[in-house]
Design an enzyme around this catalytic site. Structure first.
Site, PDB file in Angstrom:
ATOM      1  N   ARG A   8       6.672  -5.870 -60.634  1.00 28.57           N
ATOM      2  CA  ARG A   8       8.325  -5.941 -60.330  1.00 28.57           C
ATOM      3  C   ARG A   8       8.566  -4.394 -60.722  1.00 28.57           C
ATOM      4  O   ARG A   8       9.418  -3.817 -59.952  1.00 28.57           O
ATOM      5  CB  ARG A   8       9.056  -6.921 -61.207  1.00 28.57           C
ATOM      6  CG  ARG A   8       8.719  -8.282 -60.927  1.00 28.57           C
ATOM      7  CD  ARG A   8       9.775  -9.160 -62.022  1.00 28.57           C
ATOM      8  NE  ARG A   8       9.225 -10.663 -61.822  1.00 28.57           N
ATOM      9  CZ  ARG A   8       9.692 -11.805 -61.854  1.00 28.57           C
ATOM     10  NH1 ARG A   8      11.100 -11.759 -61.965  1.00 28.57           N
ATOM     11  NH2 ARG A   8       9.122 -12.841 -61.734  1.00 28.57           N
TER      12      ARG A   8
ATOM     13  N   ASP B 216      -2.832 -18.260 -57.778  1.00 28.43           N
ATOM     14  CA  ASP B 216      -2.499 -17.708 -56.488  1.00 28.43           C
ATOM     15  C   ASP B 216      -2.763 -16.562 -56.046  1.00 28.43           C
ATOM     16  O   ASP B 216      -3.407 -16.374 -55.096  1.00 28.43           O
ATOM     17  CB  ASP B 216      -1.001 -18.047 -56.461  1.00 28.43           C
ATOM     18  CG  ASP B 216      -0.068 -17.672 -57.498  1.00 28.43           C
ATOM     19  OD1 ASP B 216      -0.517 -16.989 -58.458  1.00 28.43           O
ATOM     20  OD2 ASP B 216       1.161 -17.854 -57.248  1.00 28.43           O
TER      21      ASP B 216
ATOM     22  N   GLU C 283       3.921  -9.324 -64.805  1.00 27.94           N
ATOM     23  CA  GLU C 283       5.322  -9.492 -64.166  1.00 27.94           C
ATOM     24  C   GLU C 283       6.004  -8.327 -64.335  1.00 27.94           C
ATOM     25  O   GLU C 283       6.566  -7.795 -63.328  1.00 27.94           O
ATOM     26  CB  GLU C 283       6.148 -10.538 -65.177  1.00 27.94           C
ATOM     27  CG  GLU C 283       5.658 -11.909 -65.217  1.00 27.94           C
ATOM     28  CD  GLU C 283       5.846 -12.483 -63.998  1.00 27.94           C
ATOM     29  OE1 GLU C 283       6.437 -12.053 -62.828  1.00 27.94           O
ATOM     30  OE2 GLU C 283       5.515 -13.699 -63.798  1.00 27.94           O
TER      31      GLU C 283
ATOM     32  N   GLU D 153       8.373 -17.664 -51.115  1.00 24.77           N
ATOM     33  CA  GLU D 153       6.728 -17.709 -50.482  1.00 24.77           C
ATOM     34  C   GLU D 153       7.156 -18.276 -49.013  1.00 24.77           C
ATOM     35  O   GLU D 153       6.368 -17.867 -48.305  1.00 24.77           O
ATOM     36  CB  GLU D 153       6.095 -18.632 -51.355  1.00 24.77           C
ATOM     37  CG  GLU D 153       5.564 -17.855 -52.460  1.00 24.77           C
ATOM     38  CD  GLU D 153       6.470 -18.010 -53.961  1.00 24.77           C
ATOM     39  OE1 GLU D 153       7.332 -18.642 -53.497  1.00 24.77           O
ATOM     40  OE2 GLU D 153       6.288 -17.020 -54.837  1.00 24.77           O
TER      41      GLU D 153
HETATM   42  C1  DMJ Z   1       7.225 -13.574 -57.809  1.00 23.26           C
HETATM   43  O1  DMJ Z   1       7.459 -12.640 -59.085  1.00 23.26           O
HETATM   44  C2  DMJ Z   1       5.601 -12.959 -57.282  1.00 23.26           C
HETATM   45  O2  DMJ Z   1       5.691 -13.454 -56.084  1.00 23.26           O
HETATM   46  C3  DMJ Z   1       4.641 -13.787 -57.927  1.00 23.26           C
HETATM   47  O3  DMJ Z   1       3.372 -13.449 -57.307  1.00 23.26           O
HETATM   48  C4  DMJ Z   1       4.811 -15.247 -57.665  1.00 23.26           C
HETATM   49  N1  DMJ Z   1       6.061 -15.585 -58.567  1.00 23.26           N
HETATM   50  C5  DMJ Z   1       7.289 -15.062 -58.038  1.00 23.26           C
HETATM   51  C6  DMJ Z   1       8.239 -15.385 -56.797  1.00 23.26           C
HETATM   52  O4  DMJ Z   1       7.910 -16.734 -56.480  1.00 23.26           O
END
Ligand code: DMJ
Length: 655
Positions: A287, A416, A283, A552
């Site tokens: 970010r 994912d 994370e 998404e």
């Molecule tokens: C974000 O932090 C990123 O896109 C991550 O890959 C998936 N979750 C969140 C948004 O939904």
């Protein structure tokens, strides 16, 4: 034989007198002689002590010279020589325009993170695969992989992506650039400077939404991680100003100069990483590291690169595990890294979705250690047993380096972005790493074969989950990144049927929003598989009705519009923006996640604005409404999984 010398008078101290300037008679030779006499008068012990001290001082001098030189090099990111080799990174967007200058825009005076959880798998009868399409795909893939390999590294002779041909040995494919000078960004990056001078009406609505969100953050949560817009307070996750960093490049792209400058000042004056705090590797990479790197690329401001390098260094202890598969958490102050308290596992999506950022950090700093650590993970995951036609399980043990909880496959939470980063690394690296392409293509085949179904009665294509051979018609909203990724692959030369699948899945993701009373998708849906019952295609369980302001759907709408030109995707995104405004906008500032997308009268605000709403959702909406394909061109940039654009590397000279 000499008689033993007379015993010297015992002294238990050494006296050294330093006299500056000339001696009393000014004669150098007499001075030298008297020094020598004095030296001879010293006892052997005294002479040894003096010699020892002098040697010690010289050694200290040498050592501290070497370490100062190292620190200087580290502080500057690279040596003078490396600096010469480093490509210029021109700011690729024009300087931001002032918000007040934007026609029609009302000027506004700025006055428990959701962790991915294991999927709740449902048991359903498996459906049929499509053998014909598989054979076509196989033929195409073999050609495509062959082409890519011819274009790039040709170290391996014959490798098949499927079947018992020659499996690559770990460590033979990636990275391919160790000994080379750092690659340059794609030459197409400067085209972005031709973007339209003023935003259109829909883009202005996005700017308005951003300013409203930012006003709440600025007023009630400034410098903290997340805004709690209803209680007008904030929450901390890492205590690093997460929303502010995630939003930097969005402000640049939206032309919000004043806001960007104020945030930059906070980064310069207040952002300190020397803190005793545990951060989640994934994370914080996507970010913070990604946000800083993009801010650096867009603005050309070295401050962001220095911060990125500092932060990247502090994440490195996470890779010190027996298997080289990183721990999920690392303390950026102490350097102590560890897995979550309840397990020694890391999440597969997490350890395989930090590579774009670490590779770019190496390219910019000239320090290979970031790239090498991240690519080692890719190599190891590539050669692990336990996949199913390219699909990966969700967990990996940091001690053994093997998959755990095998036999469960999803494109949603915990897996994912593994798939997303296979393609995007291949694109980032200028299509020079065929192993990434092979793994991606094999995975798309695996999705088609095991996870792709159509719902009833509307025949919506969707991607479900598989647990120990049993299919579940469950799909996370997170899976809606996939249409965009498939479309991006098709744009970069992958088969046309990837684009067909992208279009079909895009329709489904739109319906996941459209069929809800608020027009906003829930976190998870279940599709109806049975024509005989009178259910709707999209079903929602009470526990899954929340919406976290996730990006998404609009992310994929951006790709689909950019790459097909079909305006319906803009219209769909416009509907979603209006729904966000109707059901999640908090009057005093900010937007809130909600608990019930099926109750427009009481959507139940959850009092949290996730940083990705500013970092991703609003950015993708703004880009979706642009009709200028050169605005962050997909031939020049690749977006990380948090929507932070990073440059595509130019192919090496001669390739
Ligand atoms: C974000 O932090 C990123 O896109 C991550 O890959 C998936 N979750 C969140 C948004 O939904």
């Amino acid at each position: 034989m000499y008689p033993p010398p007379p015993p010297a008078p015992h002294r238990d101290f050494v006296s050294v007198t330093l006299s500056a300037g000339r001696t009393y008679d000014g004669s150098k030779s007499r001075r030298r002689r008297s020094c020598w006499r004095k030296w001879k008068q010293l006892s052997r012990l005294q002479r040894n002590v003096i010699l020892f001290l002098l040697t010690f001082l010289m050694l200290c001098g040498l050592l501290s010279y070497a370490s100062v030189a190292d620190q200087w090099r580290a502080g500057n990111g690279r040596s003078a020589e490396e600096r010469k080799r480093r490509p210029a990174d021109p700011p690729v967007l024009p300087a931001p325009r002032k918000a007040e200058d934007l026609p029609g825009l009302l000027p506004q005076k700025p006055q428990r993170h959701f962790r991915r959880g294991p999927p709740n798998l449902q048991i359903r009868a498996p459906g049929k695969g499509s053998e014909d399409r598989r054979q076509d795909d196989t033929k195409w893939r073999d050609e495509a992989v062959g082409d890519a390999r011819r274009e790039g590294s040709t170290r391996r002779t014959v490798v098949s992506w499927r079947g018992a041909v020659i499996e690559p040995q770990p460590g033979t494919e990636l990275p391919s650039r160790k000994a080379e000078a750092p690659p340059r960004p794609s030459s197409q990056a400067p085209r972005i400077q031709n973007q339209a001078a003023s935003p259109n009406e829909r883009q202005r609505a996005v700017i308005d939404a951003f300013l409203h969100a930012w006003a709440g953050y600025r007023k009630f949560a400034w410098g903290h991680d997340e805004l709690k817009p209803v209680s007008r307070s904030f929450s901390e996750w890492f205590g690093l100003g997460l929303t502010l960093i995630d939003a930097l490049d969005t402000m640049w792209i939206l032309g919000l100069k004043k806001e960007f400058e104020e945030a930059r000042k906070w980064v310069s004056k207040k952002l300190r990483f020397q803190k005793d705090v545990d951060v989640n590797l994934f994370e914080s990479t996507i970010r913070i590291l990604g946000g800083l790197l993009s801010a650096y690329h867009l603005s050309g401001d070295d401050l962001f690169l220095k911060k990125a390098e500092d932060f990247g260094n502090r994440l490195m202890p996470a890779f010190q595990t027996p298997s080289k598969i990183p721990y999920s958490d690392v303390n950026i102050g102490t350097g102590a890294a560890h897995p979550p308290r309840w397990t020694s596992d890391s999440t597969v999506a997490e350890v395989t979705s930090i590579q774009l950022e670490f590779r770019e950090l190496s390219r910019l700093t000239g320090n290979k250690k970031f790239q090498e650590a991240a690519e080692e993970v890719t190599r190891r995951v590539h050669s692990l047993p336990g996949k199913k036609d390219g699909l990966v399980p969700m967990f990996i043990d940091t001690h053994s380096g093997r998959f755990t909880h095998p036999g469960v496959f999803t494109l949603g939470a915990r897996a994912d972005s593994y798939y997303e980063y296979l393609l995007k690394q291949w694109v980032q690296g200028g299509k020079q790493e065929p192993q990434l392409l092979e793994d991606y293509l094999e995975a798309i085949e695996g999705i088609r074969r095991h996870l792709l179904r159509r719902s009833e009665p509307g025949k919506l294509a969707f991607v479900g989950e598989l647990a120990h051979g049993r299919f579940s018609a469950k799909m996370d909203h997170l899976v809606c990144f996939l249409p965009g990724t498939l479309a991006l692959g098709a744009h970069h030369g992958l088969p046309a049927d990837h684009m067909e699948l992208a279009r079909a899945l895009m329709d489904t993701c739109y319906q996941m929003n459209r069929q809800m009373e608020t027009g906003l998708s829930p976190e998870i849906v279940h599709f109806n598989l049975y024509p005989q019952n009178d259910r709707k295609d999209v079903q929602v369980k009470p526990a899954d009705r929340h919406n976290l302001l996730r990006p998404e759907t609009v992310e994929s709408l951006f790709y689909l519009h950019r790459l097909t030109g079909d305006p319906k995707y803009q219209d769909w995104g416009w509907e979603i923006l209006q729904s966000f405004n109707a059901y999640t906008r908090v009057p005093s500032g900010g937007y809130s996640s909600i608990s019930n997308v099926q109750d427009p009268l009481n959507p139940q605000p959850r009092d949290k604005m996730e940083s990705f709403f500013l970092g991703e959702t609003l950015k993708y909406l703004y880009l979706l409404f642009s009709d200028d394909p050169s605005l962050l061109s997909l031939d020049a940039y690749v977006f990380n999984t948090e929507a932070h654009p990073l440059p595509i590397w130019a192919p090496p000279d001669g390739a």
